[in-house]
Design a protein around this motif. Sequence first.
Motif, PDB file in Angstrom:
ATOM      1  N   ASP A  13       5.661   3.079   4.566  1.00 14.80           N
ATOM      2  CA  ASP A  13       5.078   2.606   5.826  1.00 14.80           C
ATOM      3  C   ASP A  13       3.592   2.302   5.682  1.00 14.80           C
ATOM      4  O   ASP A  13       3.106   1.300   6.220  1.00 14.80           O
ATOM      5  N   LYS A  16       3.113  -1.037   4.083  1.00 15.90           N
ATOM      6  CA  LYS A  16       3.416  -2.119   5.032  1.00 15.90           C
ATOM      7  C   LYS A  16       2.254  -2.312   6.001  1.00 15.90           C
ATOM      8  O   LYS A  16       1.868  -3.439   6.295  1.00 15.90           O
ATOM      9  N   GLY A  17       1.682  -1.220   6.495  1.00 15.54           N
ATOM     10  CA  GLY A  17       0.572  -1.297   7.434  1.00 15.54           C
ATOM     11  C   GLY A  17      -0.654  -1.953   6.821  1.00 15.54           C
ATOM     12  O   GLY A  17      -1.322  -2.770   7.465  1.00 15.54           O
ATOM     13  N   ASN A  20       0.007  -5.737   6.815  1.00 17.53           N
ATOM     14  CA  ASN A  20       0.484  -6.341   8.070  1.00 17.53           C
ATOM     15  C   ASN A  20       1.943  -6.786   7.986  1.00 17.53           C
ATOM     16  O   ASN A  20       2.303  -7.879   8.407  1.00 17.53           O
ATOM     17  N   SER A  22       6.052  -5.927   8.822  1.00 18.42           N
ATOM     18  CA  SER A  22       6.910  -5.162   9.723  1.00 18.42           C
ATOM     19  C   SER A  22       8.327  -5.189   9.181  1.00 18.42           C
ATOM     20  O   SER A  22       8.663  -5.991   8.305  1.00 18.42           O
TER      21      SER A  22
END
Length: 100
Positions: A13, A16-17, A20, A22
């Motif tokens: 996660d 991914k953050g 950017n 999802s």
Amino acid sequence: MAVKDAWILRLRDEVKGENNMSGEWYFDNKNEDNDFLTMDTNVATLYFDKEKGIRDFKNYEQSMIDKFGNHAICNFGYTSMMKNFEFVEVTVSEVEDYPI
């Protein structure tokens, strides 16, 4: 129909953050055009032997260090892979064209 447990690598996660992104992304060692990522668990790289996969990552990393030194780029080495991905257990079912 045979059923077998296996593992795939899911993008963490926090990675991914930072990028950017999802949705759920998985490692696909055949998808160079998309940075070795896929959202399709059916094409994600399967590891039937998780410990062997880990050994392979460690061996690759060590071979790159041996060849290029301590600052070698080891994108597919253990340190990088475990920083960016986590193992997720999946169940694989055999289908006619793809025996397990």
